[in-house]
Structures are given as structure tokens and as C-alpha cells.
Design a protein around this motif. Structure first.
Motif, short mmCIF file in Angstrom:
data_model
loop_
_atom_site.label_atom_id
_atom_site.label_comp_id
_atom_site.label_asym_id
_atom_site.label_seq_id
_atom_site.Cartn_x
_atom_site.Cartn_y
_atom_site.Cartn_z
N LYS A 1 7.28 12.06 -0.80
CA LYS A 1 6.64 10.76 -0.68
C LYS A 1 6.01 10.33 -2.01
O LYS A 1 6.06 9.18 -2.41
CB LYS A 1 5.56 10.81 0.41
CG LYS A 1 5.64 9.62 1.34
CD LYS A 1 4.70 9.81 2.50
CE LYS A 1 4.76 8.58 3.39
NZ LYS A 1 3.92 8.67 4.56
N ILE B 1 10.27 4.04 0.94
CA ILE B 1 9.91 5.42 1.30
C ILE B 1 10.98 6.03 2.18
O ILE B 1 11.43 7.16 1.97
CB ILE B 1 8.52 5.45 1.97
CG1 ILE B 1 7.44 5.13 0.92
CG2 ILE B 1 8.24 6.82 2.61
CD1 ILE B 1 6.03 5.01 1.48
N LYS B 2 11.45 5.24 3.15
CA LYS B 2 12.51 5.73 4.05
C LYS B 2 13.75 6.13 3.26
O LYS B 2 14.36 7.16 3.50
CB LYS B 2 12.88 4.65 5.07
CG LYS B 2 11.94 4.62 6.29
CD LYS B 2 12.43 3.60 7.30
CE LYS B 2 11.38 2.54 7.55
NZ LYS B 2 11.85 1.39 8.29
N ASN C 1 3.61 -4.80 3.53
CA ASN C 1 4.00 -3.45 3.13
C ASN C 1 5.42 -3.07 3.57
O ASN C 1 5.82 -1.91 3.47
CB ASN C 1 3.03 -2.40 3.67
CG ASN C 1 1.71 -2.46 2.95
OD1 ASN C 1 1.66 -2.82 1.77
ND2 ASN C 1 0.63 -2.15 3.65
N GLY C 2 6.16 -4.02 4.10
CA GLY C 2 7.52 -3.75 4.57
C GLY C 2 8.42 -3.20 3.48
O GLY C 2 9.25 -2.32 3.70
N TRP D 1 11.25 -6.36 5.38
CA TRP D 1 10.60 -6.83 4.17
C TRP D 1 9.67 -8.01 4.41
O TRP D 1 8.81 -8.30 3.58
CB TRP D 1 11.64 -7.22 3.12
CG TRP D 1 12.32 -6.05 2.50
CD1 TRP D 1 12.38 -4.78 3.00
CD2 TRP D 1 13.03 -6.03 1.27
NE1 TRP D 1 13.10 -3.97 2.17
CE2 TRP D 1 13.52 -4.72 1.09
CE3 TRP D 1 13.31 -6.99 0.31
CZ2 TRP D 1 14.27 -4.35 -0.02
CZ3 TRP D 1 14.06 -6.63 -0.80
CH2 TRP D 1 14.52 -5.32 -0.96
N LYS E 1 6.91 7.05 -4.15
CA LYS E 1 5.93 6.01 -4.45
C LYS E 1 5.91 5.68 -5.93
O LYS E 1 5.79 4.53 -6.34
CB LYS E 1 4.54 6.44 -3.98
CG LYS E 1 4.28 6.05 -2.54
CD LYS E 1 2.82 6.22 -2.19
CE LYS E 1 2.60 5.85 -0.74
NZ LYS E 1 1.32 6.34 -0.22
N LEU F 1 7.51 -1.47 0.70
CA LEU F 1 7.17 -0.09 0.35
C LEU F 1 7.69 0.88 1.42
O LEU F 1 8.30 1.91 1.10
CB LEU F 1 5.64 0.05 0.20
CG LEU F 1 5.12 1.47 0.04
CD1 LEU F 1 5.65 2.11 -1.25
CD2 LEU F 1 3.58 1.50 0.03
N GLU F 2 7.47 0.52 2.70
CA GLU F 2 7.92 1.39 3.79
C GLU F 2 9.43 1.62 3.72
O GLU F 2 9.93 2.71 3.97
CB GLU F 2 7.55 0.77 5.14
CG GLU F 2 6.07 0.93 5.48
CD GLU F 2 5.63 0.02 6.60
OE1 GLU F 2 6.49 -0.45 7.37
OE2 GLU F 2 4.41 -0.25 6.69
#
Lengths: 333, 342
Positions: free
Chosen positions: A143, A133-134, A126-127, A122, A147, A129-130
Motif C-alpha cells: 500500500k 491502490i486496487k 478519493n475514488g 472516480w 501511495k 486513490l482507491e
């Protein structure tokens, strides 16, 4: 639909509302574990490694409680590596190993592995959001769906942060945002005490013996490290020359420095977890920084912390501040 | 009945301070000038209410007709005591001790208070408390450590101090933990150390432990005042003087300072906001107080709840984290929690 259980420990107080919105937007039911109680504490002490801090044991207790309740299909145990962008400060190793620690603790209990996890960096751009998503992909969502759910969750986060920064406690924010209750607005007039410590300890009413209620009944208000803007705290750290290694400790240290300068704050109380390695450092640093500037008290909490000892210390601390004011009014000082 | 000054004895206005500690009960009665007219120091023997009731009878028998204009309680049993005597003010031990000491020694900067099961250090500047600490986790630096070792050496605790003062070469004994102190002590005995050297060593170990743990990081400056039950021990006082290279002042009423502070606070409180004292009267000694402890199993917290009964009527409860039992006796507004949980 499947139910995702969220243990009431570590990240709960700061992130539960956004997690709840995220999972619900993906069509899951969300169930938190109850507030810490003796059964959860005892369970955590039983299954946790003895050297770990009380907060990790509590977390394990909450996970075990959720799994044993039989009401959840997953227990959400993220692996957070860093937090607080753009600092990318590293988090305590217990967070890095959390899903593994939890699985190991449950191993002997022969409970099904229900751990839902993903790595979260984090602190990086963008940590966040990534990470989401995971998590979404693990749950078999597309995806696009993830989102959309993420955007929903961040709307909740925004509302949450606004209330937090205006001084509401996380427990009150949950009542406002999730239960639609009315909670009186926090007041910062009168006597203000700065409460330092990690959110998972500070906001656990069971382990702190209701410190906020106690302060309130003594006519005091309070401010925590989380009620300051992170950007503001981050700039204090940059002025320090060399920040500490661990992220949460940096935040607490910066908040302490901020509170020492904040004219409204009359005294600092640091809540520390018995067995926490980093607290041993920052406790001492804050003690040195506060010397001669503002009253400072450390309260080290563990599973045996008796109510009486805690109450006596808080009462004495509050008295100390009131006494000073009284003498100043009389013109003695 | 008339007193010497021609006033009715019933007009003699007094204030009562009560300090119920883990091991001892202290009661002090003061006049309107904060002079101590009565003081009592007794072992609680695990029966705080009875001990307090007896103490109140002694106050009445000694002082005759008096008008109690304010009562204050402190110590770990302060809420229970406050309920029994009808306290006008209930305060923590730190404040109570500091108030009494600054009255006695106005320029004090450091107060060492060592009692039966806890010890405190109070840092005072210009007559007000600026910092304090209490012992954590164990009772190594307290009176019970000494009690324990005295018993082991077969020497009455009262004579401990005299023995210690006789020593020329105190033995070095680990004071961090009673368990290690014991093995150290036995070892020194086997080696042939004199008893007085071992006792002096124990006193130094306690002081070292106290200054390193309770006093850690504190700005310890003279004048020093040493009080609490352990201040009776000359050996400990000497060890403090040796270690701090300074005179240590022990107040005349060192054992009852907490109670004395409460009597002063009671007078102050009544003067600041004049009102009728809540004092239950000396008849309270005849009342039946009973306490009962139960394990509440309404929720998983399994709190140990203490219920206090006055003449079989419940008057107080504590120990319940949720406040359910307290509320039953004295209703208050609670908060509702709606969120569904696992």
C-alpha cells in the motif's frame, strides 16, 4: 521486469501520462499500442460485436494488437464506473463492462488472459486513490509503495491538465511531457472552432482523418470540451435543471453550452461515433440550442468514413464562417 | 483576328469554372460580367482527365482566341482537375453552388441540389450560407436512385418526368432504400398500378427521403431553388412543389451551377489579389496524364495511393494518410514521433 501494455483507446488520451508514471514508479515497463491503423481497425471490427460503437471496436483492436505483439505481460483495462467528481455521473455501460467485453472478444483468439483491471469509482471522493491502490495490490505491491507511486502520477496529472486547459492537444502534451519535445503554444486568436465529442473519438487522428491538422491548414484554431475547466462545465449542468444520465454526454453537452456563450468560438463541430446511443440524444439537443446562435455541424464517423466526404464538409463549414466575416466587413450585414 | 468590337479576340478575358462530379463533368466559361459564354455538361465515364481535356478543346474550338484570366475547380475530382488545368482556386461544392445560386437568385433562402451520387441542402440568409447538409451513408435520395428505378421500369430517365406528371394518383412507395423501393414497386406493379402512378410515387419517395434525411432539422424557407442534374426531372420538381406547397425555381443553368460558381469565384479571387493565372493553357489537352493506384505497404495502414503522372513525370499523389508519397513529390515539413510503441 514485467511490461504493462496500454491500449490507445477510450481513456488513453486523457490518462496515459499519469498511468505511465504510476506503473513506472512501481517498477514496471509501460508500452502503448501504436496509433490506430488499418490493421488495428480491421482486427477490432473482426472481434468486436457488430452492434457496438466504432470506438469500442477500436479499443478491442488495440488490446488484441498488444497481446499479439507478445511484448507485454499485462494489458491495462480499467473498469471505470464514474468520473468527474463531485458529480459521480455514471459512465457508458461499455466502460462498466470493459474488462469482460475485452476478455470475451479475445476468447476466440485463444490468447492468454493478460487483462489487468480494477474497479474505479472516480466520480466519488478519493475514488481515484482507491482505484490506484486496487491496481497496485493486484500487482503485488504494498500500500505504501502504491501511495507513493500515486503521488508521482498525480504530479504528472497536474502538469498534463495545465497544458490541456491552455489548449494543447493530448498528443502534443505527450510529446512535451514524455518525449521532451518543443511544441508551439496553441493560439486562440483568429478563427476558433469548437470541437465537440468524446475524447476517444476526437483525438484519434486516424478515425477523424486528421481534423486538427486540416483546421490548422485552413488557418483555424480549435478548442475541445476537455480544454474547459470541469468545475465551470459542472456549474452549467446544475443550471440545466436536470442533467442527462451519462457522464461523458453531460460533459459534451455542457461544453457545447459553454462554447455557444464563449465569444471566441465561431462555430461548433460535433464528432460522433456511428452506433453511439447517447450521441443521438445530445446531437439533437445541441442542434436545437445552437439554432440561430452559431453554425453547428455533426460529423458521424465510422470505419468507412471516406476522407473526401469529411474534407468537403470541413471545407464548406470553414468557408461558411469566412464568408460571413467577409460580408460583415463589406458592410452587407 | 478581330472581334466585333474591334478588340483582338485574344483580349477577350474569360474565367473557367470546372466541376468534376462522380458521374458528370461540368465546364463553364464566363466573361468579366459573370455572363456564361460557354457551358458543357458531360458524363465523366470514369475518365475525369480525358473528359476534362476534351472539354477544354471544345472551349477553345467554340470561343477561339481568348485570354483565360482565372480558373476554379470543384466537385469530388477538384484536386485532380485543379492539377490538370492549373487552378487558381479550388473550392468545395457547397460554396461553389451557393455562390452561383445567390448570383442568379439573390433572395434565395433554400437551395436543393441533387446530383448523381450526392445531394445537398444549403440554407442561405441575406446572401450568405448559414447552414448546410449533405447526404450520409447511402445514395438513396440521389440521381442514381432514379437511374436505377428507370432502368428497372425500362423507361429512359429523360422521359421519367413526363410520365410522372401524367399521374393523378401517385402510388406510395418506400424511398428510404433502393432495396425496399424495389420490392414495393414490384408489389405495386403486381397489384395493377399504372406505370405513371408508380413513377410519380418514386419521385415523391425521393423528395420525401431527401427532405427527411438531408433536410432534417433545417429551416427550409422560400424562395426555393432546385439545381443539379436531377433538376431536369419535372416529376421531382413537381413533387417538391406539392410537398412544400410553393413554387420551386429551377435556374436556367441548373446542371452546371457548381462550375458557374467556380468561374465567379475565380474572377473574384483574381480581382481581390491580382496575379498571373496558373491556367495551364489549352495545350494541356495534348499532354499525357496518367494515374496509377498502388497499395502502399510501408505501414499497416495499407493506404490506397493515387499517383498522377504528367508526361511520365509524377506531379501529384493523394490517399496516403501519412503524407509520405505527397512529400516525395512536394516536400513539406513533417512531424517526428519518438515514443516507442508495441
Amino acid at each position: 521486469m514485467a511490461t504493462i501494455g496500454i491500449p490507445r483507446g477510450f481513456f488513453f488520451d486523457l490518462y496515459y501520462p499519469e498511468w505511465k508514471v504510476f506503473f513506472e514508479a512501481l517498477g514496471f515497463d509501460v508500452l502503448p499500442s501504436p496509433e490506430t491503423n488499418k490493421v488495428i481497425l480491421d482486427e477490432g471490427i473482426k472481434i468486436g460485436v457488430s452492434e457496438a460503437c466504432i470506438s469500442l471496436k477500436l479499443y478491442e483492436g488495440h488490446v488484441a494488437y498488444l497481446v499479439k505483439s507478445g511484448k507485454v505481460d499485462y494489458v491495462f483495462v480499467p473498469r471505470l464506473l464514474s468520473e468527474y467528481p463531485p458529480s459521480a455521473f455514471t459512465l457508458c455501460p461499455k466502460f462498466r463492462g470493459l474488462p469482460d467485453i475485452v476478455r470475451a472478444a479475445l476468447l476466440d483468439m485463444k490468447l492468454p488472459d493478460v487483462v489487468l483491471t480494477a474497479n474505479g469509482d472516480w466520480g466519488k471522493k478519493n475514488g481515484r486513490l482507491e482505484f490506484y491502490i486496487k491496481v497496485g495490490l493486484v500487482l503485488g505491491k504494498s500500500k505504501w509503495q502504491v501511495k507513493k507511486a500515486f503521488l508521482e502520477s498525480q504530479k504528472m496529472r497536474k502538469k498534463f491538465m495545465k497544458l490541456l486547459l491552455s489548449g494543447y492537444l493530448p498528443t502534443d502534451i505527450r510529446r512535451i511531457l514524455l518525449d521532451g519535445e518543443d511544441v508551439p503554444k496553441p493560439q486562440f486568436d483568429g478563427h476558433l472552432i469548437g470541437i465537440l465529442g468524446y475524447p476517444y473519438l476526437v483525438y484519434d487522428e486516424y478515425i477523424t482523418n486528421h481534423i486538427f491538422d486540416r483546421l490548422r491548414s485552413e488557418g483555424f484554431s480549435y478548442i475541445t470540451a476537455d480544454m474547459y475547466e470541469w468545475d465551470e462545465l459542472y456549474s452549467i449542468l446544475k443550471d440545466l435543471g436536470k442533467p442527462l444520465f451519462w457522464g461523458q454526454s453531460n460533459k459534451v453537452l455542457a461544453a457545447a453550452m459553454k462554447m455557444l456563450k464563449d465569444k471566441r468560438v465561431e462555430g461548433l463541430v460535433s464528432l460522433e461515433s456511428y452506433g453511439c446511443g447517447t450521441d443521438a440524444w445530445i446531437g439533437k439537443i445541441i442542434e436545437q440550442e445552437a439554432k440561430g446562435i452559431k453554425p453547428y455541424m455533426e460529423l458521424i464517423l465510422d470505419e468507412q468514413t471516406a476522407e473526401a466526404g469529411m474534407v468537403t464538409r470541413i471545407e464548406a463549414f470553414v468557408d461558411m464562417i469566412m464568408w460571413k466575416e467577409k460580408m460583415a466587413k463589406k458592410g452587407v450585414m | 483576328m478581330e472581334g466585333e468590337d474591334g478588340k483582338e479576340r485574344g483580349d477577350v478575358i474569360v474565367y473557367i469554372g470546372v466541376d468534376i462530379g462522380s458521374l458528370t463533368t461540368k465546364v463553364v466559361v464566363t466573361d468579366e460580367e459573370d455572363n456564361i459564354v460557354f457551358s458543357l455538361y458531360e458524363r465523366t465515364n470514369g475518365k475525369p482527365i480525358e473528359t476534362l481535356q476534351k472539354a477544354l478543346l471544345k472551349v477553345r474550338d467554340t470561343l477561339g482566341d481568348i485570354k483565360v484570366d482565372g480558373v476554379g475547380t470543384t466537385g469530388s475530382g477538384r484536386y485532380l482537375a485543379g492539377l490538370v488545368v492549373g487552378a487558381d482556386i479550388i473550392k468545395n461544392e457547397i460554396t461553389a453552388h451557393a455562390v452561383a445560386t445567390t448570383k442568379d437568385v439573390p433572395d434565395v433562402q433554400t437551395i436543393f441540389e441533387i446530383g448523381g451520387q450526392d445531394s445537398k441542402i444549403i440554407i442561405v440568409r441575406q446572401g450568405i450560407v448559414v447552414d448546410f447538409a449533405m447526404n450520409t451513408i447511402c445514395a438513396a435520395g440521389t440521381g442514381s436512385f432514379l437511374d436505377h428505378q428507370a432502368e428497372r421500369l425500362n423507361i429512359p430517365i429523360e422521359e421519367f418526368g413526363d410520365y410522372a406528371l401524367k399521374s393523378k394518383n401517385p402510388a406510395r412507395i418506400a424511398g428510404r432504400c433502393t432495396v425496399f423501393a424495389e420490392s414495393d414497386m414490384i408489389h405495386k406493379q403486381q397489384m395493377g398500378y399504372a406505370t405513371e402512378d408508380i413513377i410519380a410515387g418514386l419521385c415523391e419517395a425521393l423528395v420525401r427521403n431527401y427532405l427527411n434525411n438531408v433536410g432534417r432539422g433545417k429551416e427550409i424557407l422560400p424562395p426555393y431553388v432546385f439545381q443539379g442534374g436531377v433538376a431536369a426531372n419535372k416529376g421531382i420538381r413537381h413533387a417538391f412543389e406539392k410537398m412544400l406547397k410553393s413554387v420551386i425555381y429551377v435556374p436556367k443553368n441548373y446542371g452546371v451551377m457548381g462550375a458557374y460558381g467556380m468561374a465567379i469565384l475565380a474572377r473574384n479571387s483574381m480581382a481581390e489579389s491580382p496575379r498571373e493565372s496558373k491556367f495551364s493553357g489549352f495545350d494541356v489537352a495534348e499532354k499525357q496524364f496518367k494515374t496509377r493506384s498502388i497499395v502502399c505497404n510501408i505501414c499497416p495502414n495499407l493506404c490506397e495511393v493515387v499517383l498522377v503522372y504528367e508526361n511520365n513525370k509524377p506531379v501529384a499523389a493523394w490517399g496516403d494518410r501519412c503524407g509520405r508519397w505527397q512529400e516525395k513529390i512536394r516536400p513539406r515539413v513533417g512531424k517526428q514521433k519518438k515514443t516507442e510503441v508495441a
